[in-house]
Design an enzyme around this catalytic site. Structure first.
Site: not given
Ligand SMILES: NC(=O)c1ccc[n+]([C@@H]2O[C@H](COP(=O)([O-])OP(=O)(O)OC[C@H]3O[C@@H](n4cnc5c(N)ncnc54)[C@H](OP(=O)(O)O)[C@@H]3O)[C@@H](O)[C@H]2O)c1
Length: 429
Positions: A14, A105, A129, A187, A201, A205, A303
């Site tokens: 994401t 986080k 950030e 979602g 969570d 923070k 997001g």
């Molecule tokens: N989503 C939000 O709105 C949001 C907001 C603030 C902070 N965050 C933080 O941002 C970070 C990412 O969140 P996200 O929502 O983008 O997560 P996500 O959609 O689950 O994406 C994770 C990505 O990392 C890859 N991945 C995970 N473990 C792996 C491993 N061991 N080796 C290789 N690749 C790996 C996955 O590969 P594949 O694509 O091949 O599965 C995917 O591309 C997290 O720390 C989250 O807490 C997210």
């Protein structure tokens, strides 16, 4: 443009996809702002065969070493999530002289100090950030724009899932279970919502915000945590009747010589409080500084693009320093060792809802139980019948948490008390 700064992305889910998109769509402006081209050289994913938008011409790898050990990569951006292997990858990247940006986080709250030490040792920058409040700028404002202040209090709505659920419970009269199902269908809540609804969570923070606000390291284990799982429609209705809304807050307060306390719990907030107007999945952080007074930061706490906005800002910050050959200026800001004020010593007004026997003299027995513990009551209302019982709502004056707990222990043992349905802190204006 003379220089090209190469980025290695760990993760393209994401947030990673959003980061690629922002870097691509705003490339021209960004390169002018930095004074160099920013290019994504490699991206780590689990499944390299999956088609990925915006990444057609970028090398995908499933081996982190391809990025961490690539001498051409200047900045490693960690967007995998979870503690491990994200922590080890960031550490190794720093050891190889790379600047690091993360949105994680979990790692910042639990192992951030080790990364700060590594960053200092290896002369690289570490920025995070997006780890609090998604797209809302709060870490950099605290470390830079507000650094002339002594922060005395910080309160945040930092979990969009629970804020959405409480908003729907307030505005639609829905109960907890149905609103959770609705949040999952949209979602906004995970299939396993525990980390959100039980407050973990927000606690992560809170630990990050408090550590930066008080310049003193607050461990995640020090944060007391209570989620929203016990909030009933009756609490929402009483809050409304009394002029409040219920919000799940991350709270960090400075109690002077007693120390600082950091906690997550639901709060009755006066409808006039700026945080009371923060609805649905929006986040906001309200703080009080001894120079600025009250300030609030509001926006999207999650997001793809909002979070990418914060991640890209960190990348640009590091890239600018690379271009101007400036070493990391602001490293770890936890130079204090503040005492931690135990929860029992903190003070608040409280809302208490009880189910009691419906008979004469009960109100007197309850008032005595509060009185015995030194808890004075601002108001007591006997409102309605619930089955065989009467429902009583009491709002206390400001008391120490330990005295309220004593009162609750005595009330629990009174034969006329069937159950204490809820105890919620009341934030006064
Ligand atoms: N989503 C939000 O709105 C949001 C907001 C603030 C902070 N965050 C933080 O941002 C970070 C990412 O969140 P996200 O929502 O983008 O997560 P996500 O959609 O689950 O994406 C994770 C990505 O990392 C890859 N991945 C995970 N473990 C792996 C491993 N061991 N080796 C290789 N690749 C790996 C996955 O590969 P594949 O694509 O091949 O599965 C995917 O591309 C997290 O720390 C989250 O807490 C997210």
């Amino acid at each position: 443009m003379a220089k090209e700064i190469k980025i290695g992305l760990l993760g393209s889910g994401t947030v990673g996809t959003g980061v690629v998109r922002v870097l691509r769509e705003n490339a021209e402006d960004i390169s002018k702002k930095v004074g160099a081209e920013l290019s994504i050289k490699k991206v780590l994913v689990r499944d390299t065969s999956k088609k990925r938008a915006y990444l057609e011409d970028v090398q995908l790898t499933d081996d982190a070493q391809d990025i961490i050990a690539d001498p051409e990569i200047d900045i490693v951006v960690e967007l995998l999530g979870g503690l491990h292997p994200a922590f080890e990858y960031m550490l190794a990247a720093m050891q190889n002289g790379k600047h690091v940006v993360t949105a994680n986080k979990d790692v910042v709250a639990q192992l951030g100090h080790e990364l700060f030490d590594a960053a200092e040792q290896h002369g690289v920058e570490f920025k995070f950030e997006a780890s609090v409040g998604g797209g809302i700028p709060i870490i950099t404002p605290l470390k830079e724009c507000l650094t002339g202040n002594r922060i005395t209090e910080i309160m945040g709505i930092v979990n969009g899932t629970t804020n959405y659920m409480l908003t729907r419970m307030t505005e639609d009269g829905s109960d907890y279970d149905s609103v959770l199902k609705e949040a999952q269908a949209k979602g906004y809540a995970e299939a396993n919502p525990a980390a959100d609804v039980e407050g973990l969570d927000a606690a992560r923070k809170a630990a990050i915000l408090a550590s930066i606000s008080f310049n003193s390291r607050i461990a995640l284990e020090q944060v007391s945590v209570e989620g929203i799982t016990n909030i009933e429609p009756a609490d929402i209705n009483y809050a409304n009747e009394l002029g409040y809304v219920i919000k799940l807050l991350a709270v960090a307060k400075d109690y002077g010589e007693k120390g600082v306390n950091v906690r997550v719990h639901p709060v009755f907030l006066p409808t006039s409080h700026p945080l009371a107007a923060v609805k649905d999945v929006f986040n906001a952080i309200f703080l009080r500084g001894n120079a600025i007074g009250d300030a609030m930061f509001y926006g999207r706490g999650a997001g793809s693009l909002p979070t990418a906005s914060a991640v890209v800002a960190d990348i640009i910050g590091e890239a600018r320093n690379i271009v101007s050959k400036v070493p990391a200026v602001i490293g770890c800001t936890c130079y204090n060792h503040r005492k931690f004020c135990p929860l029992e010593e903190t003070e608040s007004s409280y809302y208490v809802r009880l189910h009691v026997d419906d008979e004469p003299g009960v109100l007197g027995a309850i008032a005595s139980a509060f009185g015995e513990s030194g808890v004075s009551l601002k108001s007591v209302i006997q409102t309605r019948k619930v089955g065989d019982h009467a429902e009583i709502v009491a709002v206390t004056h400001i008391v120490q948490h330990k005295h309220l707990q004593e009162a609750a222990d005595i009330l629990q043992k009174l034969p006329v008390v069937d159950s204490i349905r809820s105890i919620i802190r009341v934030e006064e204006d």
